[in-house]
Design an enzyme around this catalytic site. Structure first.
Site, PDB file in Angstrom:
ATOM      1  N   LYS A  64      -2.030  -8.255  -2.691  1.00 38.73           N
ATOM      2  CA  LYS A  64      -3.140  -8.781  -4.136  1.00 38.73           C
ATOM      3  C   LYS A  64      -4.393  -8.134  -3.897  1.00 38.73           C
ATOM      4  CE  LYS A  64      -0.852 -12.813  -5.743  1.00 38.73           C
ATOM      5  NZ  LYS A  64      -0.161 -13.386  -4.612  1.00 38.73           N
ATOM      6  N   ASP A  67     -10.359  -4.766  -5.693  1.00 39.00           N
ATOM      7  CA  ASP A  67     -11.802  -4.491  -4.875  1.00 39.00           C
ATOM      8  C   ASP A  67     -12.303  -3.378  -5.918  1.00 39.00           C
ATOM      9  OD1 ASP A  67     -13.865  -3.680  -3.155  1.00 39.00           O
ATOM     10  OD2 ASP A  67     -12.666  -4.890  -1.730  1.00 39.00           O
ATOM     11  N   ASN A  70     -12.514   2.759  -4.951  1.00 40.39           N
ATOM     12  CA  ASN A  70     -12.484   3.421  -3.518  1.00 40.39           C
ATOM     13  C   ASN A  70     -11.843   2.677  -2.452  1.00 40.39           C
ATOM     14  OD1 ASN A  70     -13.232   6.032  -1.843  1.00 40.39           O
ATOM     15  ND2 ASN A  70     -14.493   4.589  -1.057  1.00 40.39           N
ATOM     16  N   GLY A 211       9.503 -19.328  -3.038  1.00 34.48           N
ATOM     17  CA  GLY A 211       9.064 -19.714  -1.675  1.00 34.48           C
ATOM     18  C   GLY A 211       9.438 -21.111  -1.328  1.00 34.48           C
TER      19      GLY A 211
END
Ligand code: C5P
Length: 231
Positions: A64, A67, A70, A211
């Site tokens: 995930k 940010d 770059n 899960g």
């Protein structure tokens, strides 16, 4: 016409490497996809990814990423030596970041399917409002999914409740991956927007991420077999 059977992805959210190996052995050849998320990757790292791939399974690396553009693109470059079938990005990072990621992905991980996470399945309307989003969950999921589609991200992670709506708004080749799957009688845990495996199939999911309903079962192999039978 009945929808095609979605593939199951086991979310390998376990407390240690030994447990991971035990569960992989128990689920056997029937299981093709394994999701390595933050809990396992931060502990066992790239070695776990390679071990799973060497055992003949496909790895969904659920990092995930979220940010600045770059940093996300450079993070993808850092993963370029790993056998990764799918990789997640947060659509919330925005169009520029998603475009940089898909461009970098084409160069360094050409066979990896990139997925955009929309609104987490643990969030409901009030959780979304509490972080300042005034849209409905569905509007926000659609907005993020469209952004991902425009940025050439190949798949979308959403709750099963949004599948039918998104199918109508996104390019037909978009893969739909859905967590928030709970067989009848399974505890919800922190998941809020959930469906049973059969309902998610009916809604048109391509892959189901599961899960705890498998991991916490007395017999993970039987739990997996029973979900497969339901599908
Ligand atoms: O145990 P459970 O079936 O709830 O596991 C769901 C898995 O899917 C977890 O690994 C979680 O990190 C992941 N996931 C999610 N919701 C999203 C994206 C990923 O639950 N929107």
């Amino acid at each position: 016409m009945a929808n095609k059977r979605p593939e199951i992805i086991l979310a390998l959210d376990v407390n240690n490497r030994k447990q991971a190996e035990k569960i992989l052995q128990a689920t056997g050849d029937k299981l093709i996809w394994v999701k390595v998320g933050l809990q396992s990757f931060l502990r066992d790292g790239p070695d776990l990814v390679r071990t799973i791939a060497d055992s003949g399974k496909k790895v969904f690396l659920d990092l995930k990423l979220h940010d600045i553009p770059n940093t996300m693109a450079k993070a993808i470059e850092s993963l370029s030596e790993l056998p990764i079938g799918m990789l997640t990005l947060h659509a919330h990072a925005g169009e520029e970041a998603l475009q940089r990621c898909t461009q970098t992905g084409k160069e360094v991980l050409p066979d990896t399917l990139f997925l955009a996470v929309t609104v987490l399945t643990s969030m409901d309307q009030s959780a979304l409002s509490s972080v300042g989003v005034q849209s409905t969950v569905l509007e926000q999921v659609e907005r993020l999914a469209r952004l991902a589609n425009q940025s050439k991200v190949g798949g979308i992670v959403c709750s099963p409740h949004e599948l039918v709506h998104l199918r109508a708004c996104l390019s037909p080749q978009t893969k739909m991956i859905t967590p928030g799957i709970r067989p009848a009688g399974s505890p919800f845990g922190d998941q809020k927007r959930i469906m049973t495996p059969a309902e998610a199939k009916q809604a048109g999911a391509d892959y189901l991420v599961i899960g705890r309903p498998i991991l916490a079962a007395a017999s993970p192999a039987l739990a997996l077999a029973s979900i497969m039978a339901e599908l």
